[in-house]
Motif scaffolding. Sequence first.
Motif, short mmCIF file in Angstrom:
data_model
loop_
_atom_site.label_atom_id
_atom_site.label_comp_id
_atom_site.label_asym_id
_atom_site.label_seq_id
_atom_site.Cartn_x
_atom_site.Cartn_y
_atom_site.Cartn_z
N TYR A 112 0.85 -1.19 0.00
CA TYR A 112 0.00 0.00 0.00
C TYR A 112 0.89 1.23 0.00
O TYR A 112 2.08 1.17 0.31
CB TYR A 112 -0.94 0.01 1.22
CG TYR A 112 -0.25 0.41 2.50
CD1 TYR A 112 0.37 -0.54 3.31
CD2 TYR A 112 -0.15 1.75 2.89
CE1 TYR A 112 1.04 -0.17 4.46
CE2 TYR A 112 0.51 2.13 4.06
CZ TYR A 112 1.11 1.16 4.84
OH TYR A 112 1.78 1.54 5.98
N SER A 114 6.88 -1.33 14.85
CA SER A 114 6.61 -2.25 13.73
C SER A 114 7.49 -3.49 13.82
O SER A 114 7.01 -4.62 13.70
CB SER A 114 6.90 -1.58 12.38
OG SER A 114 6.11 -0.45 12.23
N ARG A 120 6.42 -5.74 16.83
CA ARG A 120 5.14 -6.45 16.65
C ARG A 120 5.23 -7.42 15.45
O ARG A 120 4.71 -8.53 15.51
CB ARG A 120 4.03 -5.42 16.43
CG ARG A 120 2.66 -6.03 16.51
CD ARG A 120 1.57 -4.99 16.50
NE ARG A 120 0.26 -5.60 16.45
CZ ARG A 120 -0.83 -4.96 16.05
NH1 ARG A 120 -0.77 -3.69 15.70
NH2 ARG A 120 -2.00 -5.59 16.02
N ASN A 121 5.91 -7.00 14.40
CA ASN A 121 6.01 -7.88 13.22
C ASN A 121 6.78 -9.16 13.55
O ASN A 121 6.40 -10.25 13.11
CB ASN A 121 6.71 -7.14 12.07
CG ASN A 121 5.85 -6.03 11.51
OD1 ASN A 121 4.70 -5.87 11.88
ND2 ASN A 121 6.41 -5.24 10.62
N GLN A 166 4.75 0.73 1.47
CA GLN A 166 5.11 -0.39 2.36
C GLN A 166 4.63 -1.72 1.81
O GLN A 166 3.53 -1.82 1.25
CB GLN A 166 4.48 -0.18 3.75
CG GLN A 166 4.93 -1.20 4.78
CD GLN A 166 4.43 -0.90 6.19
OE1 GLN A 166 3.38 -0.31 6.37
NE2 GLN A 166 5.18 -1.33 7.19
N LEU A 205 4.06 -5.70 3.20
CA LEU A 205 3.96 -6.53 4.40
C LEU A 205 3.61 -7.94 3.93
O LEU A 205 2.80 -8.09 3.01
CB LEU A 205 2.83 -6.04 5.30
CG LEU A 205 3.05 -4.69 5.99
CD1 LEU A 205 1.74 -3.92 6.04
CD2 LEU A 205 3.57 -4.89 7.39
N SER A 218 -4.63 -2.18 12.28
CA SER A 218 -3.99 -1.14 13.12
C SER A 218 -3.37 -0.06 12.24
O SER A 218 -3.51 1.13 12.51
CB SER A 218 -2.85 -1.73 13.96
OG SER A 218 -3.31 -2.63 14.90
N ILE A 219 -2.69 -0.50 11.18
CA ILE A 219 -2.02 0.47 10.31
C ILE A 219 -3.05 1.40 9.66
O ILE A 219 -2.88 2.62 9.63
CB ILE A 219 -1.17 -0.26 9.23
CG1 ILE A 219 -0.01 -1.01 9.88
CG2 ILE A 219 -0.66 0.73 8.19
CD1 ILE A 219 0.79 -1.90 8.94
N ASP A 255 -4.27 4.17 11.90
CA ASP A 255 -3.23 5.03 12.48
C ASP A 255 -3.35 6.46 11.95
O ASP A 255 -3.34 6.69 10.74
CB ASP A 255 -1.85 4.44 12.13
CG ASP A 255 -0.74 5.00 12.99
OD1 ASP A 255 -0.70 6.23 13.17
OD2 ASP A 255 0.06 4.21 13.49
N SER A 256 -3.44 7.40 12.90
CA SER A 256 -3.68 8.80 12.51
C SER A 256 -2.43 9.49 11.96
O SER A 256 -2.49 10.65 11.56
CB SER A 256 -4.20 9.59 13.72
OG SER A 256 -3.25 9.49 14.76
N ARG A 257 -1.31 8.80 11.94
CA ARG A 257 -0.09 9.43 11.42
C ARG A 257 -0.05 9.43 9.90
O ARG A 257 0.85 10.02 9.30
CB ARG A 257 1.15 8.74 11.98
CG ARG A 257 1.35 9.08 13.45
CD ARG A 257 2.40 8.20 14.08
NE ARG A 257 1.89 6.86 14.33
CZ ARG A 257 2.55 5.93 15.01
NH1 ARG A 257 3.75 6.22 15.48
NH2 ARG A 257 2.02 4.74 15.21
#
Length: 141
Positions: free
Chosen positions: A7, A27, A30-31, A49, A51, A64-65, A68-70
């Motif tokens: 993405y 990341s 958790r990954n 990215q 994954l 989650s990604i 994410d507001s970032r």
Amino acid sequence: MLKQLIYASQATRSMSDDDLLKILRVSRERNQLHRITGMLVYRDAIFLQALEGEDSELEPIWASIKADSRHWNIVEMRYVPVTKRDFSDWSMAFVNMSERDLDSIPGYSAFLAEDFSPEGLRAKPGLARDFLLDMKYYNQP
Ligand code: FAD
């Protein structure tokens, strides 16, 4: 089933080294726990990215990604079953292109100049994957 997701998205603001490190630290931790591997490229407030992992482990991380507001304007360009991983050595390889003079990488200068936005990348998903594959040789620890 093993799947690969690619993405692109736009950062909600320009990311400092510290901001990027925070994303990477979480990341990678958790990954690793969920056997997710991949590659993240950041350039001029755009993220690209890849994954990959078992879909039962990938799906919650992808959720989650996406929440994410970032980042925003998240464009999914590939989410397909695969028989092997492209980034098996990395819980998350990373290249910050804003810091490196990589814009003249052979074969990609037009792509970087014209297409490096979520919409532009969506139009060329095959090229985006090839680009991520080539970028793993520039991985920053
Ligand atoms: P929490 O840590 O509980 O966070 C909840 C929300 O708080 C987040 O969604 C975010 O909006 C916000 N938040 C958290 N930390 C910060 C911060 N330092 N600054 C501002 N807001 C914050 N996670 C992975 O596990 N694997 C990845 O490969 C991965 N890649 C990412 C790529 C990008 C471009 C971004 C922006 C994030 C990525 N993340 C990744 C992080 C992911 O979005 C989650 O924050 C992380 O997985 C923890 O999930 P959580 O549900 O526990 O969220």
